[in-house]
Design a protein around this motif. Structure first.
Motif, PDB file in Angstrom:
ATOM      1  N   GLU A 117       8.200   6.221  -0.694  1.00 45.66           N
ATOM      2  CA  GLU A 117       8.930   7.404  -0.236  1.00 45.66           C
ATOM      3  C   GLU A 117       8.839   7.578   1.277  1.00 45.66           C
ATOM      4  O   GLU A 117       9.808   7.997   1.919  1.00 45.66           O
ATOM      5  CB  GLU A 117       8.380   8.654  -0.934  1.00 45.66           C
ATOM      6  N   ARG A 118       7.684   7.251   1.841  1.00 44.07           N
ATOM      7  CA  ARG A 118       7.485   7.485   3.272  1.00 44.07           C
ATOM      8  C   ARG A 118       8.038   6.361   4.142  1.00 44.07           C
ATOM      9  O   ARG A 118       8.392   6.593   5.300  1.00 44.07           O
ATOM     10  CB  ARG A 118       5.997   7.675   3.568  1.00 44.07           C
ATOM     11  N   THR A 119       8.079   5.158   3.604  1.00 46.49           N
ATOM     12  CA  THR A 119       8.514   4.020   4.419  1.00 46.49           C
ATOM     13  C   THR A 119       9.856   3.452   3.974  1.00 46.49           C
ATOM     14  O   THR A 119      10.427   2.622   4.693  1.00 46.49           O
ATOM     15  CB  THR A 119       7.466   2.896   4.360  1.00 46.49           C
ATOM     16  N   THR A 120      10.339   3.869   2.805  1.00 45.36           N
ATOM     17  CA  THR A 120      11.569   3.352   2.178  1.00 45.36           C
ATOM     18  C   THR A 120      11.487   1.858   1.868  1.00 45.36           C
ATOM     19  O   THR A 120      12.503   1.216   1.585  1.00 45.36           O
ATOM     20  CB  THR A 120      12.818   3.610   3.064  1.00 45.36           C
ATOM     21  N   LYS A 121      10.293   1.303   1.918  1.00 41.83           N
ATOM     22  CA  LYS A 121      10.114  -0.113   1.587  1.00 41.83           C
ATOM     23  C   LYS A 121       9.905  -0.268   0.084  1.00 41.83           C
ATOM     24  O   LYS A 121       9.258   0.564  -0.554  1.00 41.83           O
ATOM     25  CB  LYS A 121       8.924  -0.697   2.347  1.00 41.83           C
ATOM     26  N   SER A 122      10.433  -1.346  -0.458  1.00 49.84           N
ATOM     27  CA  SER A 122      10.313  -1.586  -1.892  1.00 49.84           C
ATOM     28  C   SER A 122       8.874  -1.958  -2.262  1.00 49.84           C
ATOM     29  O   SER A 122       8.213  -2.730  -1.555  1.00 49.84           O
ATOM     30  CB  SER A 122      11.259  -2.713  -2.313  1.00 49.84           C
ATOM     31  N   VAL A 123       8.419  -1.399  -3.365  1.00 49.62           N
ATOM     32  CA  VAL A 123       7.071  -1.712  -3.854  1.00 49.62           C
ATOM     33  C   VAL A 123       7.140  -2.305  -5.268  1.00 49.62           C
ATOM     34  O   VAL A 123       6.131  -2.359  -5.970  1.00 49.62           O
ATOM     35  CB  VAL A 123       6.175  -0.452  -3.848  1.00 49.62           C
ATOM     36  N   LYS A 124       8.330  -2.748  -5.665  1.00 52.88           N
ATOM     37  CA  LYS A 124       8.493  -3.279  -7.021  1.00 52.88           C
ATOM     38  C   LYS A 124       7.617  -4.504  -7.258  1.00 52.88           C
ATOM     39  O   LYS A 124       7.033  -4.671  -8.333  1.00 52.88           O
ATOM     40  CB  LYS A 124       9.963  -3.626  -7.269  1.00 52.88           C
ATOM     41  N   LEU A 125       7.517  -5.362  -6.251  1.00 58.07           N
ATOM     42  CA  LEU A 125       6.701  -6.563  -6.397  1.00 58.07           C
ATOM     43  C   LEU A 125       5.241  -6.200  -6.622  1.00 58.07           C
ATOM     44  O   LEU A 125       4.584  -6.733  -7.532  1.00 58.07           O
ATOM     45  CB  LEU A 125       6.841  -7.447  -5.156  1.00 58.07           C
ATOM     46  N   TRP A 126       4.721  -5.268  -5.805  1.00 51.28           N
ATOM     47  CA  TRP A 126       3.309  -4.888  -5.915  1.00 51.28           C
ATOM     48  C   TRP A 126       3.040  -4.132  -7.212  1.00 51.28           C
ATOM     49  O   TRP A 126       1.993  -4.318  -7.836  1.00 51.28           O
ATOM     50  CB  TRP A 126       2.906  -4.049  -4.701  1.00 51.28           C
ATOM     51  N   THR A 127       3.992  -3.305  -7.604  1.00 52.33           N
ATOM     52  CA  THR A 127       3.844  -2.599  -8.878  1.00 52.33           C
ATOM     53  C   THR A 127       3.829  -3.581 -10.044  1.00 52.33           C
ATOM     54  O   THR A 127       3.031  -3.453 -10.980  1.00 52.33           O
ATOM     55  CB  THR A 127       4.991  -1.590  -9.063  1.00 52.33           C
ATOM     56  N   MET A 173       6.875   5.599  11.825  1.00 51.86           N
ATOM     57  CA  MET A 173       5.503   5.199  11.510  1.00 51.86           C
ATOM     58  C   MET A 173       5.154   3.936  12.307  1.00 51.86           C
ATOM     59  O   MET A 173       5.863   2.932  12.237  1.00 51.86           O
ATOM     60  CB  MET A 173       5.354   4.939  10.013  1.00 51.86           C
ATOM     61  N   THR A 174       4.067   4.003  13.055  1.00 52.77           N
ATOM     62  CA  THR A 174       3.691   2.901  13.935  1.00 52.77           C
ATOM     63  C   THR A 174       3.122   1.725  13.137  1.00 52.77           C
ATOM     64  O   THR A 174       2.632   1.900  12.013  1.00 52.77           O
ATOM     65  CB  THR A 174       2.641   3.375  14.950  1.00 52.77           C
ATOM     66  N   PRO A 175       3.166   0.521  13.723  1.00 51.84           N
ATOM     67  CA  PRO A 175       2.579  -0.638  13.039  1.00 51.84           C
ATOM     68  C   PRO A 175       1.095  -0.454  12.720  1.00 51.84           C
ATOM     69  O   PRO A 175       0.614  -0.948  11.696  1.00 51.84           O
ATOM     70  CB  PRO A 175       2.798  -1.777  14.042  1.00 51.84           C
ATOM     71  N   LYS A 176       0.383   0.260  13.587  1.00 56.34           N
ATOM     72  CA  LYS A 176      -1.041   0.490  13.342  1.00 56.34           C
ATOM     73  C   LYS A 176      -1.247   1.328  12.085  1.00 56.34           C
ATOM     74  O   LYS A 176      -2.112   1.021  11.249  1.00 56.34           O
ATOM     75  CB  LYS A 176      -1.669   1.190  14.549  1.00 56.34           C
ATOM     76  N   VAL A 177      -0.461   2.378  11.946  1.00 59.75           N
ATOM     77  CA  VAL A 177      -0.572   3.241  10.765  1.00 59.75           C
ATOM     78  C   VAL A 177      -0.170   2.477   9.508  1.00 59.75           C
ATOM     79  O   VAL A 177      -0.795   2.621   8.450  1.00 59.75           O
ATOM     80  CB  VAL A 177       0.294   4.508  10.942  1.00 59.75           C
ATOM     81  N   LEU A 178       0.865   1.652   9.622  1.00 58.64           N
ATOM     82  CA  LEU A 178       1.283   0.838   8.481  1.00 58.64           C
ATOM     83  C   LEU A 178       0.166  -0.100   8.034  1.00 58.64           C
ATOM     84  O   LEU A 178      -0.089  -0.267   6.836  1.00 58.64           O
ATOM     85  CB  LEU A 178       2.529   0.026   8.842  1.00 58.64           C
ATOM     86  N   PHE A 179      -0.501  -0.702   9.009  1.00 55.37           N
ATOM     87  CA  PHE A 179      -1.617  -1.600   8.684  1.00 55.37           C
ATOM     88  C   PHE A 179      -2.746  -0.834   7.997  1.00 55.37           C
ATOM     89  O   PHE A 179      -3.333  -1.315   7.018  1.00 55.37           O
ATOM     90  CB  PHE A 179      -2.123  -2.269   9.966  1.00 55.37           C
ATOM     91  N   GLN A 180      -3.038   0.352   8.500  1.00 51.68           N
ATOM     92  CA  GLN A 180      -4.099   1.160   7.896  1.00 51.68           C
ATOM     93  C   GLN A 180      -3.729   1.604   6.484  1.00 51.68           C
ATOM     94  O   GLN A 180      -4.590   1.666   5.595  1.00 51.68           O
ATOM     95  CB  GLN A 180      -4.390   2.370   8.790  1.00 51.68           C
ATOM     96  N   LEU A 181      -2.455   1.903   6.274  1.00 56.15           N
ATOM     97  CA  LEU A 181      -1.991   2.249   4.930  1.00 56.15           C
ATOM     98  C   LEU A 181      -2.171   1.077   3.966  1.00 56.15           C
ATOM     99  O   LEU A 181      -2.608   1.251   2.822  1.00 56.15           O
ATOM    100  CB  LEU A 181      -0.520   2.661   4.973  1.00 56.15           C
ATOM    101  N   LYS A 182      -1.841  -0.112   4.446  1.00 54.40           N
ATOM    102  CA  LYS A 182      -1.985  -1.297   3.604  1.00 54.40           C
ATOM    103  C   LYS A 182      -3.452  -1.576   3.282  1.00 54.40           C
ATOM    104  O   LYS A 182      -3.786  -1.964   2.155  1.00 54.40           O
ATOM    105  CB  LYS A 182      -1.346  -2.507   4.295  1.00 54.40           C
ATOM    106  N   MET A 183      -4.328  -1.373   4.262  1.00 54.48           N
ATOM    107  CA  MET A 183      -5.755  -1.571   4.016  1.00 54.48           C
ATOM    108  C   MET A 183      -6.283  -0.533   3.030  1.00 54.48           C
ATOM    109  O   MET A 183      -7.094  -0.841   2.152  1.00 54.48           O
ATOM    110  CB  MET A 183      -6.527  -1.486   5.336  1.00 54.48           C
ATOM    111  N   HIS A 184      -5.816   0.699   3.176  1.00 51.76           N
ATOM    112  CA  HIS A 184      -6.189   1.775   2.248  1.00 51.76           C
ATOM    113  C   HIS A 184      -5.770   1.408   0.823  1.00 51.76           C
ATOM    114  O   HIS A 184      -6.554   1.544  -0.125  1.00 51.76           O
ATOM    115  CB  HIS A 184      -5.512   3.072   2.691  1.00 51.76           C
ATOM    116  N   ALA A 185      -4.550   0.901   0.689  1.00 53.46           N
ATOM    117  CA  ALA A 185      -4.052   0.503  -0.630  1.00 53.46           C
ATOM    118  C   ALA A 185      -4.827  -0.693  -1.176  1.00 53.46           C
ATOM    119  O   ALA A 185      -5.162  -0.744  -2.367  1.00 53.46           O
ATOM    120  CB  ALA A 185      -2.562   0.168  -0.539  1.00 53.46           C
TER     121      ALA A 185
END
Length: 206
Positions: free
Chosen positions: A140-150, A1-13
């Motif tokens: 699931e898609r990035t394997t990055k932890s989301v516990k803090l945000w949750t 997953m490219t940095p651009k897509v990651l940024f767009q995912l974060k903006m979407h969230a």
């Protein structure tokens, strides 16, 4: 997953968190506060704040949807996308229902109010649930932890829920420091007279 897509995912969230996870609950709280207020000016201010917050929420959610449609794969093969698609339709239906609000005193006003309230609560609750689903999908898609945000989302929503419940009990809580009216009434029903008059009455009786 490219940095651009990651940024767009974060903006979407971020757009959806701000919309469903903050502005919509705040709008519900404002509507609740206006129903409890007794000042005409306060009711008008709270009503317009409610409208502004809900319009902003719809626009932010629409922006998040536009990001998804333009940049992400939308096969609607997962629950997050399917729930989101249905959510957008009902989300735009809600302001239309609000726009056609009947005047007070009209018989259908009660039905309109119930429908507007029920749909608003359902959209907000479903949107919040979908934000949680989206965070899980991101993990699931990035394997990055989301516990803090949750955890932050849960903490914020808990505060908003507490404030919503507090509105109902606030006036009752404030009354607890005041003595009941019954306690303020004299318990002795006998007539009281000035001291000099009591003395004169005593002399007459003697």
């Amino acid at each position: 997953m490219t940095p651009k897509v990651l940024f767009q995912l974060k903006m979407h969230a971020l757009f959806h968190w701000s919309s469903f996870g903050f502005l919509m609950p705040v709008g519900i709280i404002l509507a609740r506060m206006s129903s409890k207020s007794k000042s005409g000016r306060s009711i008008r201010v709270l009503f317009y704040c409610h409208v502004i917050s809900q319009i902003a929420a719809v626009l932010l959610a629409t922006g998040g949807a536009a990001l998804s449609l333009m940049n992400f794969e939308n096969s609607f093969s997962n629950s997050h996308q399917r729930v989101g698609l249905a959510l957008y339709g009902f989300m735009w239906l809600q302001p239309l229902i609000g726009f056609f609000r009947p005047e007070r005193g009209v018989k259908v006003r009660s039905l309109w109010y119930f429908l507007h309230w029920l749909l608003g609560i359902a959209i907000c609750a479903t949107g919040i649930t979908n934000v949680y689903i989206g965070l899980h999908t991101y993990h699931e898609r990035t394997t990055k932890s989301v516990k803090l945000w949750t955890g932050l989302l849960t903490f914020e929503l808990s505060l908003l829920l507490f404030f919503y419940l507090l509105i109902d009990r606030w006036s009752y809580m404030m009354k607890q420091g005041n003595a009941p009216i019954e306690q303020l009434r004299p318990t002795d029903n006998r007539k009281t007279y000035p001291t000099t008059l009591r003395k004169e009455l005593g002399m007459v009786q003697e």
